[in-house]
Scaffold this active site. Structure first.
Site, PDB file in Angstrom:
ATOM      1  N   PRO A   1       0.786  -1.230   0.000  1.00 39.34           N
ATOM      2  CA  PRO A   1       0.000   0.000   0.000  1.00 39.34           C
ATOM      3  C   PRO A   1       0.819   1.282   0.000  1.00 39.34           C
ATOM      4  O   PRO A   1       0.270   2.359  -0.194  1.00 39.34           O
ATOM      5  CB  PRO A   1      -0.765  -0.110   1.312  1.00 39.34           C
ATOM      6  CG  PRO A   1       0.116  -0.937   2.186  1.00 39.34           C
ATOM      7  CD  PRO A   1       0.803  -1.906   1.291  1.00 39.34           C
TER       8      PRO A   1
ATOM      9  N   ASP B   1       3.883   1.603 -11.322  1.00 39.21           N
ATOM     10  CA  ASP B   1       2.838   2.600 -11.558  1.00 39.21           C
ATOM     11  C   ASP B   1       2.648   3.540 -10.375  1.00 39.21           C
ATOM     12  O   ASP B   1       3.396   3.523  -9.409  1.00 39.21           O
ATOM     13  CB  ASP B   1       1.546   1.977 -12.069  1.00 39.21           C
ATOM     14  CG  ASP B   1       1.050   0.865 -11.192  1.00 39.21           C
ATOM     15  OD1 ASP B   1       1.348   0.901  -9.999  1.00 39.21           O
ATOM     16  OD2 ASP B   1       0.370  -0.036 -11.722  1.00 39.21           O
TER      17      ASP B   1
ATOM     18  N   LYS C   1       0.037   7.437 -13.830  1.00 38.60           N
ATOM     19  CA  LYS C   1      -0.496   8.738 -14.250  1.00 38.60           C
ATOM     20  C   LYS C   1       0.591   9.786 -14.165  1.00 38.60           C
ATOM     21  O   LYS C   1       1.383   9.793 -13.240  1.00 38.60           O
ATOM     22  CB  LYS C   1      -1.593   9.180 -13.273  1.00 38.60           C
ATOM     23  CG  LYS C   1      -2.897   8.519 -13.482  1.00 38.60           C
ATOM     24  CD  LYS C   1      -3.883   9.082 -12.470  1.00 38.60           C
ATOM     25  CE  LYS C   1      -4.737   7.953 -11.944  1.00 38.60           C
ATOM     26  NZ  LYS C   1      -5.404   8.202 -10.714  1.00 38.60           N
TER      27      LYS C   1
ATOM     28  N   GLY D   1       0.696  -1.444  -7.166  1.00 30.36           N
ATOM     29  CA  GLY D   1       0.262  -1.071  -5.822  1.00 30.36           C
ATOM     30  C   GLY D   1      -0.588  -2.180  -5.194  1.00 30.36           C
ATOM     31  O   GLY D   1      -1.344  -2.870  -5.879  1.00 30.36           O
ATOM     32  N   GLY D   2      -0.447  -2.376  -3.878  1.00 32.44           N
ATOM     33  CA  GLY D   2      -1.261  -3.365  -3.168  1.00 32.44           C
ATOM     34  C   GLY D   2      -0.945  -4.762  -3.646  1.00 32.44           C
ATOM     35  O   GLY D   2       0.212  -5.167  -3.719  1.00 32.44           O
ATOM     36  N   ASP D   3      -1.995  -5.496  -4.020  1.00 37.01           N
ATOM     37  CA  ASP D   3      -1.837  -6.848  -4.559  1.00 37.01           C
ATOM     38  C   ASP D   3      -2.169  -6.813  -6.044  1.00 37.01           C
ATOM     39  O   ASP D   3      -3.136  -6.155  -6.447  1.00 37.01           O
ATOM     40  CB  ASP D   3      -2.803  -7.785  -3.828  1.00 37.01           C
ATOM     41  CG  ASP D   3      -2.678  -9.196  -4.358  1.00 37.01           C
ATOM     42  OD1 ASP D   3      -1.863  -9.958  -3.796  1.00 37.01           O
ATOM     43  OD2 ASP D   3      -3.351  -9.531  -5.363  1.00 37.01           O
TER      44      ASP D   3
ATOM     45  N   MET E   1     -11.554   2.610  -4.977  1.00 36.88           N
ATOM     46  CA  MET E   1     -11.872   3.563  -6.046  1.00 36.88           C
ATOM     47  C   MET E   1     -13.306   4.060  -5.944  1.00 36.88           C
ATOM     48  O   MET E   1     -14.012   4.181  -6.940  1.00 36.88           O
ATOM     49  CB  MET E   1     -11.662   2.900  -7.426  1.00 36.88           C
ATOM     50  CG  MET E   1     -10.214   2.554  -7.685  1.00 36.88           C
ATOM     51  SD  MET E   1      -9.946   1.752  -9.264  1.00 36.88           S
ATOM     52  CE  MET E   1     -10.228   0.045  -8.878  1.00 36.88           C
TER      53      MET E   1
END
Ligand code: SAH
Length: 512
Positions: A17, A40, A62, A93-95, A177
């Protein structure tokens, strides 16, 4: 190099995270050995510090104001590099398999017959819950945990999830999100039977020192988010468990949380000070005022190392000096006993620690970390008349040390300069640019020379009008004196000249 053709491979890795401490050991191993790293927006760029210097780094997230690189281009990058025989790390990011389009990337790799491995990561829902102290399950309140997305595909506004159905749950909902569509999603939850008083927690930038959170209910949360100014990326957690969160906020409650603090890099103690401030919750901006470069005279080094055993004392004035010295020493000798039976002095505790990392005892550290205090201690406690000494140092502040040892102490001193420090150009440094734009809550000075550099570089550090004006903190009386002499107002001074005390003084000052 062998002429054998290496098979390329793609490693799809969960970058966790945000906090670099939350990636797996496997992830770290693969980052350290990768040829190419494709990362990313949500993968913390600090993870790249573990990579080899020559590894290729490709950002596909981005860019400000622009969209991310299209998915098919990312897949093409992975395939093309792997075909060349490279080890490609894809950091997500994350998993990678939780709302991360990992599945699409794997299909592409399979279609191209490229070997791959998947390393799971700590997904945002788990991280946000832990760092906000919310138990996602609870024997009395929640026996199911659901991960939902509020945004399936940025190209289409519609979504296939039946949110009404989820409004009936007795369990915990974690919405990824979700900010953009939140009013609509909440009204569907309500239509499904969810109470307006159901607790909701929203955690932005979970696990990072700029984490922020806001709590409310299904009825209030949209306006709560707005008044708190919370935006993406944020995790929305809905359920009775949100009210069961721990009362003491172990993460956001740390004393320097939300504070931005400037320290100067490329000094011996900088990384230690940064680590201490960060563990107290601060966001640290490290300004590289000086650059340290090796400054080596091979003939002098050969002479000194050849006669190294004649010295009764060796004096180290900085961590850099210790590092450079032992690099050279181990190149010349493979036995630490070649150092001889000398005694060792260090100007300060950071320097002493670096020496001790070679399993060598430090015989003398003056009570104050400066050259004058060292000479005083030598003269008062040791007596150095006719004693052979070696001073290992940089290009600054060495004359007066050597001169006093010789003139006042009567010692026979050789000097071994190993590096030089010079002024860094701050005008194009990203850290300096950030300081100019945002300002900071405090700037910490750990020595007179850092004050001097700050003033010297004033032109490259001029704050923009709406930037936060920092307080100037000083580690002790000498530094305070320099601040005053150079016309900078002293916000606070540490009671003792140690990093721990300095961080405590910073906590105290910024609390008010
Ligand atoms: N694969 C990722 C999720 C990617 S979707 C994972 O497993 O975590 C992106 C969404 O994840 C963001 O919009 C936000 O809702 C959530 N997210 C990711 N990192 C986050 C963080 N540090 N804090 C809060 N939410 C985060």
């Amino acid at each position: 190099m062998s002429s054998q053709i290496k098979t390329g491979k793609v490693y799809l890795i969960g970058a966790g995270p945000g906090d670099p401490g939350l990636v797996t050991v496997r992830a770290r191993e693969l980052i350290e050995t990768a040829d190419v790293l494709v990362y990313d927006y949500l993968a913390n760029p600090k993870l790249l510090n573990w990579a080899r210097l020559e590894a290729e780094r490709i950002y596909v997230g981005k860019r400000s104001g622009l969209h991310s690189i299209p998915q098919d281009e990312i897949e093409e990058i992975l395939v093309e590099r792997a075909h060349k025989g490279l080890q490609v790390v894809r950091l997500k990011g994350g998993d990678p398999f939780v709302f991360g389009r990992g599945g699409e990337e794997i299909s592409e790799l399979q279609a191209d017959k490229i070997p791959y491995e998947i390393v799971p990561g700590v997904t945002a829902a788990l991280a946000a819950a832990a760092y906000a102290g919310i138990p996602l399950s609870h024997r009395s309140y929640s026996s199911s945990i659901t991960f939902l997305t509020g945004h399936e595909n940025p190209e289409k506004q519609s979504i296939s999830i039946d949110f009404k159905q989820h409004g009936k749950t007795q369990g915990t909902l974690c919405l990824y999100m979700g900010l953009g569509q939140l009013p609509r999603i909440l009204s569907e939850f309500r239509a499904g039977g969810m109470a307006g008083e159901m607790p909701v927690g929203v955690i932005q930038w979970a696990t990072l020192n700029h984490q922020r959170s806001v709590y409310g209910t299904v009825d209030s949360i949209v306006s709560d988010i707005e008044s708190a100014g919370i935006s993406t990326p944020a995790m929305i957690i809905i359920g009775e468990v949100v009210n069961k969160r721990s009362k003491t906020e172990w993460f956001e409650g740390r004393p320097l949380m939300g504070k931005k603090i400037v320290v100067t890099r490329a000094r011996d103690q900088a990384s230690q000070l940064t680590a201490l401030l960060e563990s107290n919750g601060a966001e640290v901006i490290e300004l590289p005022f000086i650059e340290v470069q090796p400054d080596i005279n091979p003939q002098l080094i050969t002479e000194i190392l050849a006669g190294i055993a004649i010295y009764e004392w060796i004096i180290f004035t900085s961590v850099n000096g210790v590092k450079c010295f032992f690099d050279l020493f181990y190149k010349a000798f493979d036995d630490i006993r070649c150092l001889g039976p000398m005694r060792i002095a260090a100007v300060g505790s950071a320097t002493a620690r670096e020496i001790e990392s070679h399993h060598l005892k430090v015989d003398l550290i003056p009570s104050k970390a400066n050259g004058d205090a060292l000479v005083d201690t030598f003269i008062q406690d040791e007596g150095i008349e006719s004693i052979q000494m070696l001073v290992v140092t940089g290009n600054q502040n060495r004359e007066s040390l050597v001169q006093r040892l010789e003139a006042e102490g009567g010692a026979i001193v050789d000097t071994l300069p190993l590096y030089k420090t010079s002024k860094a150009d701050l005008s194009r440094q990203p850290a300096a640019e950030r300081f100019r734009k945002e300002g900071a809550d405090a700037v910490l000075f750990t020595s007179s020379s850092t004050v001097k550099s700050f003033v010297d570089q004033a032109a490259a550090l001029t704050l923009e009008v709406d930037a936060i004006k920092p307080a100037y903190g000083s580690i002790g009386p000498l530094t305070t004196k320099s601040l005053k002499e150079l016309g900078l107002p002293v916000g606070f001074e540490s009671k003792h000249a140690s990093l721990d005390h300095f961080v405590n003084a910073t906590n105290e000052y910024l609390k008010s």
